[in-house]
Design an enzyme around this catalytic site. Structure first.
Site, PDB file in Angstrom:
ATOM      1  N   CYS A  35       0.808  -1.231   0.000  1.00  0.00           N
ATOM      2  CA  CYS A  35       0.000   0.000   0.000  1.00  0.00           C
ATOM      3  C   CYS A  35       0.834   1.270   0.000  1.00  0.00           C
ATOM      4  O   CYS A  35       0.361   2.318  -0.433  1.00  0.00           O
ATOM      5  CB  CYS A  35      -0.963   0.023   1.182  1.00  0.00           C
ATOM      6  N   ASP A  67      -2.334  -2.275   8.339  1.00  0.00           N
ATOM      7  CA  ASP A  67      -3.255  -3.143   9.065  1.00  0.00           C
ATOM      8  C   ASP A  67      -3.181  -4.601   8.618  1.00  0.00           C
ATOM      9  O   ASP A  67      -3.372  -5.514   9.420  1.00  0.00           O
ATOM     10  CB  ASP A  67      -4.689  -2.624   8.904  1.00  0.00           C
ATOM     11  N   ASP A 109      -4.780   2.416   5.568  1.00  0.00           N
ATOM     12  CA  ASP A 109      -5.989   2.821   6.276  1.00  0.00           C
ATOM     13  C   ASP A 109      -5.907   4.105   7.104  1.00  0.00           C
ATOM     14  O   ASP A 109      -6.568   5.089   6.815  1.00  0.00           O
ATOM     15  CB  ASP A 109      -6.434   1.678   7.197  1.00  0.00           C
ATOM     16  N   CYS A 180      -5.315  -2.302  -0.197  1.00  0.00           N
ATOM     17  CA  CYS A 180      -6.262  -3.403  -0.385  1.00  0.00           C
ATOM     18  C   CYS A 180      -7.398  -2.987  -1.325  1.00  0.00           C
ATOM     19  O   CYS A 180      -7.966  -1.913  -1.187  1.00  0.00           O
ATOM     20  CB  CYS A 180      -6.827  -3.834   0.953  1.00  0.00           C
ATOM     21  N   GLU A 430      -8.771  -4.043  15.376  1.00  0.00           N
ATOM     22  CA  GLU A 430      -9.682  -4.663  14.417  1.00  0.00           C
ATOM     23  C   GLU A 430      -9.692  -6.168  14.647  1.00  0.00           C
ATOM     24  O   GLU A 430      -8.704  -6.745  15.094  1.00  0.00           O
ATOM     25  CB  GLU A 430      -9.249  -4.361  12.986  1.00  0.00           C
ATOM     26  N   SER A 456     -12.154  -4.555  10.566  1.00  0.00           N
ATOM     27  CA  SER A 456     -11.553  -4.139   9.312  1.00  0.00           C
ATOM     28  C   SER A 456     -12.644  -3.760   8.324  1.00  0.00           C
ATOM     29  O   SER A 456     -13.764  -4.280   8.377  1.00  0.00           O
ATOM     30  CB  SER A 456     -10.725  -5.287   8.739  1.00  0.00           C
TER      31      SER A 456
END
Length: 553
Positions: A35, A67, A109, A180, A430, A456
């Site tokens: 990411c 994450d 995130d 993601c 999460e 999540s």
């Protein structure tokens, strides 16, 4: 245009000048996960745009906690806290070096809201840009994402997937740079960046490997210089109405429940009252029209090719779900940005409002005697919206996951995972590892799970998070015993335990606060300062208490 773009240095005849506005070009790039790996390169193009616009860019990098790597173990306690560290670190860098403007690039995130929070906190002209989503992997002829890997673990535990298939899936699920690919937290907050007006139109959609990301980066650098000349600041852009626009896009895309933490946190930086229940009211009246994973069929790349975030916003605007008069970083209003956008009926990713996937948003807030401060559930893709069953109580995620892996539960149970809230965790973990394992075992909609932690954006199944007040402060979730009957009704937006007020009060008398294991370091500091999930789990009072705004110094 691409052949004229440069990855380093400045255009011929241009160079940095201290007489020009000083622009902080901050990225959250690192090599921890896909990411973030392309962000420094995209930032170099943003710096070129700043120079072409008449400014002097200064590159800055800050942290990200990814994450997908932090999931399922103690590392996830660092994730939400990293949002505050990102915002704080950008504030310190900008204050310390007296920068005049910000271009911020984020991929994973918490880095997206973290940068947006810093922008509105400092209130210097700012432009946000998402680093783009990952391309889907391919496993046995089917598009897959990282969530398929987590759910495959549950299938493997149940004997429905071989070691070889699980190993192969892990190798192909993440084939490129980018966050993601489903409508998980990163892509949800990327959509928010356009809807709220802090990003240039279209910049949220192109996947990370697409070369037009560099064109958007140059354009973002130029746009921040236009904002400087026009004196357009983030708090001119982020208003109650634009926050409502952002919440509407979350609902319409079946986005991550984490948005209900991040939108109130951004609002706090502006001094705007906009909590979980305010977000929930927008969710309740907004139709769900984008068929995106995890509840649907498609990933971010597919929505981009179908027409992108702007087409979705246009459809909502044309039907009265978007405030069109909100100003954006383009200097134009949302409505003006949408003038040339048309709806493509020859695709099935984004639906018409007249024929939605469901008439209300893909995310619902709940309230009841088990969650007086509220809770939240993603219902996108769910067949059953009501559940009642006996509680199975766990005081940490690890114990719950172990029970799931051993299949030590019954159909109809309600898993209760507590002491995982902002203070109690600390860090509000999460629970994707647990929920994905349940789904992989075919029990995703046959049991329910509630927690004062969070989920999540990739979570699916009947999973309720943000239950407040949290267990660490004596909320009702701390008082539940195994076997207590819990009823969740996502239609009527309620969550209750079958106990009288008197019984809850009696149990509260014997409640003893628990001490977590983090009594020094950053998580200790976080636990001392963090507030309730309902108001965004923020760690400072926000604009309501400020005596000055950095931009006005």
């Amino acid at each position: 245009m691409l052949e004229n773009l440069k990855t380093e240095g400045y255009p011929d005849g241009c160079g940095p000048g201290l007489d020009d506005p000083l622009v902080c070009v901050v990225d959250t790039g690192n090599e921890s996960a896909p990411c973030n790996i392309d962000l420094p390169k995209q930032a170099s193009y943003a710096k070129q745009g700043v120079v072409e616009g008449g400014g002097t860019p200064f590159g800055v990098s800050t942290i990200t906690v990814t994450d997908g790597i932090a999931m399922g173990h103690q590392g996830m306690k660092s994730s939400l806290a990293s949002r505050e560290v990102i915002a704080d670190s950008v504030e310190l860098s900008v204050r310390g070096h007296c920068y005049d403007a910000i271009v911020g690039l984020a991929g994973c995130d918490k880095s997206l809201p973290g940068l947006m929070m810093a922008m509105v906190r400092l209130n210097v002209p700012s432009v946000f840009m998402y680093g783009g989503s990952i391309l889907p992997g391919c496993f046995k002829g089917k598009d897959v994402t990282i969530i398929d890997v987590f759910e495959a673990v549950g299938k493997h535990d149940k004997g429905e997937m071989t070691d070889e298939d699980l190993r192969e899936l892990t190798r192909v699920a993440c084939p490129s740079a980018g966050a993601c690919g489903g409508q998980f937290t990163a892509n949800t907050m990327a959509c928010v960046s356009e809807a709220i007006g802090l990003a240039i139109p279209g910049s949220a959609g192109a996947p990370a490997p697409y070369k037009n990301r560099y064109e958007y980066a140059v354009a973002s650098g130029k746009a921040v210089m236009d904002c400087l000349r026009s004196s357009i600041r983030p708090r001119d852009i982020v208003t109650r109405q634009s926050l409502e626009n952002a919440a509407a896009v979350v609902a319409a895309t079946g986005g991550s429940t984490n948005a209900a933490l991040h939108l109130p946190a951004i609002a706090n930086e502006c001094g705007i009252d906009f909590d979980l229940h305010d977000v929930g009211e927008i969710f309740q009246k907004t139709p769900y029209i984008a068929d995106l994973k995890p509840g649907g069929k498609y990933v971010a790349k597919d929505m981009y090719h179908a027409g992108g975030v702007q087409m979705l916003i246009k459809e909502l605007y044309d039907n009265g779900y978007i405030h069109g008069d909100c100003i954006t970083v383009t200097g134009k209003t949302i409505a003006e940005n949408l003038e040339d956008v048309t709806f493509d009926d020859n695709q099935d990713v984004i639906y018409r409002v007249s024929s939605p996937l469901s008439s209300t948003g893909g995310v619902v807030t709940l309230k009841g005697n088990l969650a007086p401060d509220g809770a939240i559930v993603k219902i996108a893709g769910l067949k059953q919206l009501k559940h009642s069953g006996p509680a199975r109580c766990f005081d940490c995620e690890e114990d719950a996951l172990a029970a799931v892996e051993k299949q030590e539960y019954n159909e109809g149970d309600v898993f209760v995972i507590r002491y995982e809230g902002p203070k109690g965790g600390p860090g509000m973990r999460e629970m994707l590892a647990t929920t994905a394992a349940l789904y992989g075992q075919g029990m995703g909609e046959k049991v329910a799970l509630i927690t004062d932690g969070r989920f999540s954006g990739g979570t699916r199944g009947f999973c309720i998070g943000h239950v407040g007040p949290e267990a660490a402060v004596g909320g009702p979730i701390a008082l539940i015993h195994d076997g207590d009957i819990i009823t969740i009704d996502a239609v009527n937006r309620t969550i209750d335990v079958d106990l009288s007020d008197q019984e809850l009060a009696k149990r509260k008398e014997s409640f003893t606060p628990r001490e977590n294991d983090y009594q020094s370091g950053v998580l200790y500091k976080y636990a001392q300062n963090v507030g309730a999930a309902r108001t965004g789990a923020v760690t400072h009072p926000g604009a309501k208490k400020e005596k000055h705004v950095y931009a006005d110094i």
